[in-house]
Design a protein around this motif. Structure first.
Motif, PDB file in Angstrom:
ATOM      1  N   UNK A  70       0.833  -1.204   0.000  1.00 23.75           N
ATOM      2  CA  UNK A  70       0.000   0.000   0.000  1.00 23.75           C
ATOM      3  C   UNK A  70       0.873   1.262   0.000  1.00 23.75           C
ATOM      4  N   UNK A  71       0.373   2.315  -0.655  1.00 25.47           N
ATOM      5  CA  UNK A  71       1.041   3.625  -0.629  1.00 25.47           C
ATOM      6  C   UNK A  71       0.427   4.454   0.484  1.00 25.47           C
ATOM      7  N   UNK A  72       1.275   5.216   1.192  1.00 34.80           N
ATOM      8  CA  UNK A  72       0.805   6.024   2.325  1.00 34.80           C
ATOM      9  C   UNK A  72       0.862   7.491   1.953  1.00 34.80           C
ATOM     10  N   UNK A  73      -0.250   8.181   2.133  1.00 33.68           N
ATOM     11  CA  UNK A  73      -0.298   9.639   1.957  1.00 33.68           C
ATOM     12  C   UNK A  73      -0.517  10.238   3.343  1.00 33.68           C
ATOM     13  N   UNK A  74       0.512  10.892   3.881  1.00 30.57           N
ATOM     14  CA  UNK A  74       0.446  11.416   5.248  1.00 30.57           C
ATOM     15  C   UNK A  74      -0.380  12.688   5.363  1.00 30.57           C
ATOM     16  N   UNK A  75      -0.591  13.394   4.282  1.00 29.31           N
ATOM     17  CA  UNK A  75      -1.385  14.634   4.291  1.00 29.31           C
ATOM     18  C   UNK A  75      -2.308  14.636   3.076  1.00 29.31           C
ATOM     19  N   UNK A  76      -3.330  13.825   3.088  1.00 31.94           N
ATOM     20  CA  UNK A  76      -4.203  13.686   1.913  1.00 31.94           C
ATOM     21  C   UNK A  76      -4.992  14.962   1.599  1.00 31.94           C
ATOM     22  N   UNK A  77      -5.097  15.271   0.312  1.00 32.90           N
ATOM     23  CA  UNK A  77      -5.873  16.434  -0.113  1.00 32.90           C
ATOM     24  C   UNK A  77      -7.367  16.142  -0.031  1.00 32.90           C
ATOM     25  N   UNK A  78      -8.116  17.219   0.173  1.00 33.96           N
ATOM     26  CA  UNK A  78      -9.571  17.079   0.210  1.00 33.96           C
ATOM     27  C   UNK A  78     -10.122  16.518   1.502  1.00 33.96           C
ATOM     28  N   UNK A  79      -9.264  16.242   2.461  1.00 37.41           N
ATOM     29  CA  UNK A  79      -9.716  15.752   3.775  1.00 37.41           C
ATOM     30  C   UNK A  79      -9.608  16.910   4.758  1.00 37.41           C
ATOM     31  N   UNK A  80     -10.752  17.385   5.223  1.00 37.11           N
ATOM     32  CA  UNK A  80     -10.776  18.621   6.006  1.00 37.11           C
ATOM     33  C   UNK A  80     -10.752  18.375   7.508  1.00 37.11           C
ATOM     34  N   UNK A  81     -10.083  17.328   7.953  1.00 36.38           N
ATOM     35  CA  UNK A  81      -9.948  17.085   9.394  1.00 36.38           C
ATOM     36  C   UNK A  81      -8.463  16.940   9.703  1.00 36.38           C
ATOM     37  N   UNK A  82      -8.039  17.286  10.916  1.00 34.06           N
ATOM     38  CA  UNK A  82      -6.618  17.144  11.264  1.00 34.06           C
ATOM     39  C   UNK A  82      -6.234  15.688  11.501  1.00 34.06           C
ATOM     40  N   UNK A  83      -4.926  15.433  11.469  1.00 36.19           N
ATOM     41  CA  UNK A  83      -4.337  14.140  11.812  1.00 36.19           C
ATOM     42  C   UNK A  83      -4.850  13.006  10.926  1.00 36.19           C
ATOM     43  N   UNK A  84      -5.056  13.296   9.622  1.00 39.85           N
ATOM     44  CA  UNK A  84      -5.561  12.283   8.694  1.00 39.85           C
ATOM     45  C   UNK A  84      -4.413  11.663   7.892  1.00 39.85           C
ATOM     46  N   UNK A  85      -4.608  10.452   7.422  1.00 38.97           N
ATOM     47  CA  UNK A  85      -3.691   9.815   6.481  1.00 38.97           C
ATOM     48  C   UNK A  85      -4.482   8.844   5.611  1.00 38.97           C
ATOM     49  N   UNK A  86      -3.898   8.508   4.433  1.00 36.23           N
ATOM     50  CA  UNK A  86      -4.615   7.698   3.448  1.00 36.23           C
ATOM     51  C   UNK A  86      -3.755   6.531   2.998  1.00 36.23           C
ATOM     52  N   UNK A  87      -4.404   5.366   2.830  1.00 38.24           N
ATOM     53  CA  UNK A  87      -3.742   4.178   2.298  1.00 38.24           C
ATOM     54  C   UNK A  87      -4.367   3.867   0.939  1.00 38.24           C
ATOM     55  N   UNK A  88      -3.487   3.664  -0.098  1.00 38.97           N
ATOM     56  CA  UNK A  88      -3.982   3.441  -1.461  1.00 38.97           C
ATOM     57  C   UNK A  88      -3.252   2.274  -2.105  1.00 38.97           C
TER      58      UNK A  88
END
Length: 589
Positions: free
Chosen positions: A512-530
């Motif tokens: 999986x790829x990790x995005x530590x500061x995903x765009x379009x997510x308007x909450x703090x402390x978010x991350x994305x797995x793709x």
């Protein structure tokens, strides 16, 4: 001077009231008794109205219009209450009111009550039916939801005064003895040459005979009233208490010693002839209230004196459902509890000695005594020392021993706990299930990955904590329990709650790829797995939590297995992440 005058004034008022009370004549006393008879009759008629024109009427309307419960049941419960209400509301009360209005010219009541005597047969029918009526109320409160709803709705009305239907049904049983007491008092004050004396003596003779016939019902009533009081103190939640076959033996405040340590909590016990209710005080604005924490059946119960150097006056109650170690307020109170005798169809309870753990034949069938955490430093099975990280303390729910996590990784259904699947040690597992250790391990292998329990993997995890999960951009965030098990550290398990027995989903993190500061997510402390078409968006409650998760997930997606050294290295990353974060509250909508 003003205070002195006020003091003298109050003193004079006190002396004058005392003087006039001493000067009260027999005529005044007779009037007071007659007036009390009138006032209590008014209150009694209002209770009869409630029984006949509210409870009975509403239940009959439901019974005649639907098939929730038969009309015959309602008639059996209320017996001849309609006749009693009609007689008192249309004859006795109006006659008493008229007589009291004419008291100055006709100061007598004996003749009115003498006319009442022939109608006392109505009470005989009500009394004979009383015990059966109480049983029917309990039966249909359990059997019919509509019956229960109607009764409870009426009980909430102001006219009911926070009392139950059963409480109001006691009123006719109490009324005849009340007439007898008032008449006796009236006759004592009545002059020998009074024109009312002959009628009063005749009335008392007839009413006393009727009251004697009510004695059996009164005894039942007194027992039932006590049970109803207990029922009301328990918030109306324990309906099986109000039963003519039940009897309250003893009740009282007690301290409960915790099973894991020696801390104590305030509790309350109700001992009936068929059960012990272990209760917790509950805040209430309408009198004393309790919540039942545990019911322990009398059959098979044992009670014994215990000796605790830190806590005097202790004793132990052992039932099939649970073992309680209790502390009385004094030596006398303890003696009263442990030597109370309860006759039961299947046993006679009197204090006796209990072994510290159940016998082999009782494992899983009877609650064990838990060995306290501070009583042992080694696992009672493998004899290895406990520690906070890799060998934490657990209790076997079958024998009560303190064991390490490895020695308590088995589960068995326990009869004393409603056949609930509970954590047990290896020895108890073999005895209860009859399976060997190898058979248990084979079953675990066959167990589906989604059926692995959250509590089971959390105790042996690289990391576990709450996460906020966004399934789709158009849907709201929801909270999940995330776990990376030590034995499967490249798979993220997501549960609805920490104690769930099945995972909502699992994510194999490798690749999986990790995005530590995903765009379009308007909450703090978010991350994305793709990965390909799979996208998972998570958020934590703080930067520190986020960095902990990212540290472990970074290793998993590269195919690296996290070790305890990696967990120690995590502290440096946590400090680094904390220095970059700002204190703010996340908002997930």
């Amino acid at each position: 001077n003003l205070l002195f005058i006020l003091y003298i004034s109050q003193l004079l008022q006190l002396h004058l009231s005392t003087f006039f009370s001493l000067q009260e004549t027999n005529e005044d006393k007779l009037y007071k008794i007659a007036n009390e008879l009138l006032l209590t009759e008014k209150a009694y008629v209002s209770r009869l109205h409630l029984l006949d024109k509210v409870f009975y009427l509403k239940l009959m309307e439901e019974a005649n219009s639907k098939t929730s419960f038969p009309a015959e049941v309602v008639n059996k419960i209320f017996s001849n209450i309609s006749s009693i209400y009609t007689f008192h509301s249309q004859f006795v009360l109006p006659e008493l009111e008229t007589r009291m209005n004419l008291w100055n010219t006709t100061p007598q009541i004996g003749d009115i009550l003498q006319k009442l005597a022939p109608f006392l047969k109505m009470y005989g029918e009500y009394v004979r039916n009383f015990e059966k009526a109480m049983e029917l109320v309990k039966t249909w409160m359990d059997r019919s939801l509509q019956f229960k709803a109607i009764v409870e709705d009426i009980q909430k009305q102001e006219a009911c005064g926070n009392l139950t239907l059963q409480h109001h049904m006691l009123e006719p049983i109490q009324r005849v003895p009340r007439y007898e007491l008032l008449l006796k008092d009236y006759l004592k004050k009545l002059p020998q040459d009074s024109s009312d004396r002959k009628d009063t003596e005749k009335s008392l003779e007839i009413i006393s005979t009727a009251a004697t016939h009510s004695n059996a019902a009164i005894r039942i009533m007194e027992k039932m009233k006590i049970l109803i009081d207990v029922y009301e103190m328990l918030g109306g939640e324990e309906e099986d208490i109000v039963n003519p076959s039940n009897e309250l033996i003893k009740e009282g405040q007690i301290l409960k010693l915790a099973a894991r340590n020696s801390s104590s909590q305030e509790r309350y016990l109700f001992l009936l002839n068929n059960m012990l209710l272990y209760c917790v005080p509950k805040f209430s604005l309408v009198g004393t209230r309790y919540t039942v924490r545990t019911k322990i059946g009398i059959e098979g119960m044992q009670v014994n004196e215990t000796h605790n150097k830190d806590y005097p006056n202790t004793f132990q109650v052992s039932g099939k459902e649970r073992i309680l170690e209790l502390q009385a307020s004094s030596e006398q109170d303890k003696e009263e509890w442990i030597k109370v005798r309860v006759e039961h169809p299947h046993c006679c309870i009197l204090f006796s000695l209990i072994s510290p753990t159940p016998k082999t034949a009782e494992l899983g069938r009877r609650a064990p005594r838990w060995i306290r955490d501070n009583e042992v430093t080694l696992c009672m099975k493998c004899k290895e020392p406990f520690n906070a990280l890799t060998r934490r303390r657990h209790h076997c729910r079958a024998c009560g021993y303190v064991v390490c996590w490895k020695c308590s990784e088995y589960k068995a259904t326990l009869a004393y706990d409603s056949n609930k699947l509970s954590k047990v040690c290896k020895d108890c597992y073999v005895i209860i299930t009859g399976k060997t250790d190898s058979e248990e391990k084979e079953e675990k292998k066959r167990k589906g990955v989604m059926e692995t329990e959250a509590a089971e993997v959390s105790e042996n995890s690289v990391i576990c904590d709450f996460l906020h999960y966004l399934e789709k951009a158009t849907k709201p965030w929801h909270k999940v329990w995330g776990v990376l098990p030590k034995n499967d550290a490249m798979v993220l398990y997501l549960y609805g709650a920490p104690q769930d027995v099945k995972a909502l989903t699992t994510i194999p993190l490798l690749g999986y790829a990790i995005d530590e500061n995903p765009r379009g997510v308007d909450v703090p402390y978010a991350f994305k797995l793709t990965q390909s078409r799979f996208i998972y968006v998570f958020a934590t409650d703080s930067e520190e939590q986020k960095q902990r998760w990212l540290h472990i997930i970074n290793m998993a997606v590269k195919g690296e297995t996290a070790t305890e050294m990696d967990l120690l290295d995590e502290a440096a990353i946590t400090r680094q992440g904390s220095s970059q974060s700002e204190t703010e509250e996340p908002a997930y909508s």
